[in-house]
Design an enzyme around this catalytic site. Sequence first.
Site, mmCIF file in Angstrom:
data_model
loop_
_atom_site.group_PDB
_atom_site.id
_atom_site.type_symbol
_atom_site.label_atom_id
_atom_site.label_comp_id
_atom_site.label_asym_id
_atom_site.label_seq_id
_atom_site.Cartn_x
_atom_site.Cartn_y
_atom_site.Cartn_z
ATOM 1 N N SER A 83 0.683 -1.283 -0.055
ATOM 2 C CA SER A 83 -0.057 0.176 0.115
ATOM 3 C C SER A 83 0.930 1.203 -0.019
ATOM 4 C CB SER A 83 -0.918 -0.080 1.109
ATOM 5 O OG SER A 83 -1.764 -1.043 1.407
ATOM 6 N N ARG A 105 0.677 8.291 5.595
ATOM 7 C CA ARG A 105 -0.444 7.566 6.471
ATOM 8 C C ARG A 105 -1.839 7.899 6.387
ATOM 9 N NH1 ARG A 105 0.373 3.280 9.963
ATOM 10 N NH2 ARG A 105 2.409 3.111 9.487
ATOM 11 N N HIS A 136 -3.293 6.727 3.168
ATOM 12 C CA HIS A 136 -3.296 5.266 3.582
ATOM 13 C C HIS A 136 -4.819 5.113 4.300
ATOM 14 C CE1 HIS A 136 -2.709 1.405 5.890
ATOM 15 N NE2 HIS A 136 -2.284 1.049 4.592
#
Lengths: 214, 214
Positions: free
Chosen positions: A14, A37, A40
């Site tokens: 990812s 993040r 994500h």
Amino acid sequence: MTFLKSPSSIEQKSFEIIRKELGQRSWTEAETRIITRMIHTTADFTFADITEISPGAIEAAVTALRSGCHIVTDTNMAKAGVNRNMLERFGIGVSCFIDLPEVEETARSLGITRAMVAMRAASDDPRNRIFAVGNAPTALFELISLHEQQMINPAVVIGVPVGFVGATEAKEALRHTSIPYIITRGRKGGSNVAAAVVNALLHLASNGEVEPQV
Amino acid sequence: MTFLKSPSSIEQKSFEIIRKELGQRSWTEAETRIITRMIHTTADFTFADITEISPGAIEAAVTALRSGCHIVTDTNMAKAGVNRNMLERFGIGVSCFIDLPEVEETARSLGITRAMVAMRAASDDPRNRIFAVGNAPTALFELISLHEQQMINPAVVIGVPVGFVGATEAKEALRHTSIPYIITRGRKGGSNVAAAVVNALLHLASNGEVEPQV
């Protein structure tokens, strides 16, 4: 069905995809870790454009985490999203005061949000130095007010409330204080985004190594 | 500082703004309530274009909720986002099995995600009929497999895992089953979105009235 089942492989792949699609950016590695993040957890690349980190905010947060400061969130959802293994490693706590009966009572009697009263409750413990606001603009306004009154001493305020009423304004207000901040300009943000930023900071505090999260 | 402090005014104004910006859509009122709540929690209008609700899914969910079915989420974050007052009103529970020691142990020994094992654990109780997956595509694949094996009988699967590895594919796979679903096509979704859909369904089950949430 054939699909990736190993948690660490999924996370690693990812982040590879996110970095590839982001291309070259003028961010430090620490900033990159925080923003990737956020992407994500949302699959929303607009966070690359709306995230703003004040100079020194990451360093202040990492220093505070390493010395065992506590984290306060405005929602239970953000609290639930914080990586427990990392918290245990640092021996630090994460609190959300929104469900305390006295918070509910005060909010009801004053006709204000529970999130505001919860921030006042958080000011009782000087160890609370990282504040993550993913939902309530009113919590962010209250933090600014508590800081003006010298009732809190935040290492960083993660100001990422989502919404249509007050969110943009609260984040703009935070930018004009002396509080170190990580914000998302405009309407976007969320409890999930707040938790993602906290987790990125925890990873950075852990010598910058990013470990797989299940 | 002057800003809206009353929780009910903030929520009402937010939904007014969302409906205005959405303009005319060919949705039922129930579909509108679900999609506006997804936008409310993300400030992301692309949910208007990527959300797909299978025929009868909302009615099946509402019927199940009114008869006291239980809700299962793939993450504690989604669980934490579900409106507790509404749950209490219906006397129903919401569970997330991801932190059970036996789930962790099985996942580790098989090298698969805890989310998958948690869905298997959920199949033990036939009252679990609403599944909300906001994070783990693997949980969604597992639900499809459990359904094929007639081990679960879902009223609806809320399939909104976010991500770059498997999320799109898991949601596509769900579309090709006979399970009633509410999904977001593509990468977007999240624990917050899963919770928002559950809350919208709870509101709809409560005679369709939308009440302020703090």
